[in-house]
Motif scaffolding. Structure first.
Motif, PDB file in Angstrom:
ATOM      1  N   THR A  74      76.339  29.961  27.796  1.00  0.00           N
ATOM      2  CA  THR A  74      77.615  29.399  27.344  1.00  0.00           C
ATOM      3  C   THR A  74      78.794  30.131  27.964  1.00  0.00           C
ATOM      4  O   THR A  74      79.738  29.516  28.481  1.00  0.00           O
ATOM      5  N   LEU A  75      78.745  31.460  27.918  1.00  0.00           N
ATOM      6  CA  LEU A  75      79.853  32.266  28.416  1.00  0.00           C
ATOM      7  C   LEU A  75      80.013  32.116  29.931  1.00  0.00           C
ATOM      8  O   LEU A  75      81.128  31.879  30.426  1.00  0.00           O
ATOM      9  N   ALA A  76      78.919  32.254  30.660  1.00  0.00           N
ATOM     10  CA  ALA A  76      78.991  32.170  32.117  1.00  0.00           C
ATOM     11  C   ALA A  76      79.384  30.771  32.583  1.00  0.00           C
ATOM     12  O   ALA A  76      80.215  30.611  33.488  1.00  0.00           O
ATOM     13  N   VAL A  90      78.241  39.216  35.201  1.00  0.00           N
ATOM     14  CA  VAL A  90      77.933  39.749  36.527  1.00  0.00           C
ATOM     15  C   VAL A  90      76.647  39.156  37.081  1.00  0.00           C
ATOM     16  O   VAL A  90      76.573  38.764  38.250  1.00  0.00           O
ATOM     17  N   LYS A  91      75.623  39.054  36.242  1.00  0.00           N
ATOM     18  CA  LYS A  91      74.345  38.492  36.694  1.00  0.00           C
ATOM     19  C   LYS A  91      74.464  36.999  37.014  1.00  0.00           C
ATOM     20  O   LYS A  91      73.570  36.427  37.632  1.00  0.00           O
ATOM     21  N   ASN A  92      75.561  36.398  36.616  1.00  0.00           N
ATOM     22  CA  ASN A  92      75.823  34.998  36.963  1.00  0.00           C
ATOM     23  C   ASN A  92      76.858  34.876  38.079  1.00  0.00           C
ATOM     24  O   ASN A  92      77.459  33.815  38.265  1.00  0.00           O
ATOM     25  N   GLY A  93      77.056  35.966  38.814  1.00  0.00           N
ATOM     26  CA  GLY A  93      77.900  35.914  39.994  1.00  0.00           C
ATOM     27  C   GLY A  93      79.382  36.017  39.766  1.00  0.00           C
ATOM     28  O   GLY A  93      80.183  35.654  40.635  1.00  0.00           O
ATOM     29  N   ILE A  94      79.791  36.527  38.604  1.00  0.00           N
ATOM     30  CA  ILE A  94      81.212  36.632  38.265  1.00  0.00           C
ATOM     31  C   ILE A  94      81.619  38.106  38.216  1.00  0.00           C
ATOM     32  O   ILE A  94      80.996  38.902  37.503  1.00  0.00           O
ATOM     33  N   ASN A  95      82.634  38.476  38.987  1.00  0.00           N
ATOM     34  CA  ASN A  95      83.143  39.844  38.963  1.00  0.00           C
ATOM     35  C   ASN A  95      83.719  40.163  37.583  1.00  0.00           C
ATOM     36  O   ASN A  95      84.255  39.281  36.913  1.00  0.00           O
ATOM     37  N   VAL A  96      83.638  41.446  37.207  1.00  0.00           N
ATOM     38  CA  VAL A  96      84.196  41.859  35.914  1.00  0.00           C
ATOM     39  C   VAL A  96      85.053  43.104  36.088  1.00  0.00           C
ATOM     40  O   VAL A  96      84.669  44.057  36.786  1.00  0.00           O
ATOM     41  N   LEU A 153      77.076  44.176  27.188  1.00  0.00           N
ATOM     42  CA  LEU A 153      76.118  43.077  27.258  1.00  0.00           C
ATOM     43  C   LEU A 153      76.757  41.793  27.811  1.00  0.00           C
ATOM     44  O   LEU A 153      76.239  41.201  28.776  1.00  0.00           O
ATOM     45  N   PRO A 154      77.886  41.312  27.264  1.00  0.00           N
ATOM     46  CA  PRO A 154      78.499  40.123  27.868  1.00  0.00           C
ATOM     47  C   PRO A 154      79.011  40.370  29.286  1.00  0.00           C
ATOM     48  O   PRO A 154      79.047  39.446  30.106  1.00  0.00           O
TER      49      PRO A 154
END
Length: 338
Positions: free
Chosen positions: A327-329, A137-143, A131-132
């Motif tokens: 908050t996280l993104a 990822v949906k906020n444009g950050i690679n994981v 989930l996190p």
């Protein structure tokens, strides 16, 4: 004279026997209390980035009836069905590889990347890790979503966790791998750990300068207090923790307190840190995060504490999903370079 000698020898023998017995008990507490399954949990086998589900009844991240309301909870809005991912194996030590999923956020203007890892006894396929991951990822950050050693699809070394010590050393190597194999600069690399993964994350600042921001879903500050609580959770008297600590060093070559949390906080320097924590967490005491935050502030560290009221262990990501995601993104967007 002879009697005194006999008494002395007998006393010494008793001390040896008692000490040996204590270490034997300590070894049992250590080996059973730190035991993890070198596998994906049965209720997580079908979880993937493109579809994942909350844990069934009795298998949630916290005990008691409070979990029941989340059984079958719809997380489909967060499924990563429009994103491809690659399975990779990352060598971190001799004969030890970590299994991971590389998920490209398809953001042509940014190379921000976050290493994400799971809690103790779970894997990268647990919903509260997926989930996190989706939030980022949906906020444009690679994981890079990683199974720790002795978990999921990674190498099984001894079937035990080391309270973040070996795991954090592995993640220092993972950060090196991102730089060398994916061409990502350290200023663009962050890390997020859930529960036990947060404990490992909290130690990474002392072991790597390749990670530039750290977020933790719950964490610990006083390791001895947290370990005593964990031993009690496993059903043993808390005082046995000290015997377990000694036995781990003597019999297994594992120093469970090798790197101190305080030292790692100080090693973070001006690298930002974020703690997200529910204030009624049964597994990781919320006060521990408060203590972590207060110490970090006292030594001038850059840290935020985001509290989720009336949320149990990792429950904040369910009770206030949108706030958690924002908050996280936002933390990583503001803390990492493109």
């Amino acid at each position: 004279m002879r009697l005194k000698r006999v008494i002395g020898i007998t006393t010494a023998a008793l001390v040896v026997v008692v000490a040996g017995g204590a270490l034997a008990v300590g070894d049992y507490v250590y080996t059973s209390g730190t035991s993890v399954a070198c596998a994906v949990n049965a209720d997580d086998v079908n979880n993937k980035p493109e579809h994942f589900y909350t844990a069934p009844s009795g298998e949630g991240p916290f005990e008691g009836p409070g979990w029941e309301k989340w059984v079958g909870y719809d997380l489909s809005a967060w499924w990563l069905q429009d994103y491809s991912y690659d399975a990779v194996k990352i060598p971190v030590a001799d004969n030890i590889e970590l299994a991971a999923w590389w998920i490209d956020a398809k953001n042509e203007t940014s190379n921000k990347t976050v290493i994400v890892t799971h809690g103790i006894g779970t894997s990268k396929q647990d919903f509260n890790t997926l989930l996190p991951t989706a939030m980022l990822v949906k906020n444009g950050i690679n994981v890079l979503l990683v199974d720790q050693r002795d978990a999921g699809e990674s190498t099984c070394t001894d079937g035990r966790h080391s309270a973040g010590q070996e795991e954090s050393s592995d993640f220092a190597v993972v950060a090196d791998w991102l730089v060398q194999n994916e061409g990502i600069q350290p200023a663009s690399i962050g890390m997020f750990g859930v529960s036990g993964g947060a404990i490992a994350t909290s130690l990474v600042p002392a072991k790597s300068d390749k990670v530039s921001a750290f977020a933790m879903e719950g964490t610990i500050f006083d390791f001895n207090a947290a370990a005593t609580q964990e031993v009690e959770f496993q059903g043993f008297p808390g005082f046995l923790w000290q015997f377990a600590l000694t036995s781990a060093r003597l019999f297994h070559g594992v120093n469970l307190s090798e790197v101190d949390v305080k030292d790692s906080i100080e090693a973070a320097g001006n690298r930002p840190m974020l703690i997200l924590h529910g204030d009624i967490d049964q597994r990781l005491d919320y006060q521990s995060s408060v203590d972590f935050y207060n110490y970090a502030k006292a030594v001038g560290a850059d840290i935020e504490l985001e509290t989720f009221e009336n949320a149990d262990h990792t429950e904040g990501m369910l009770t206030e999903t949108e706030r958690y995601a924002e908050t996280l993104a936002s933390f990583f967007k503001n803390s990492l370079s493109d």
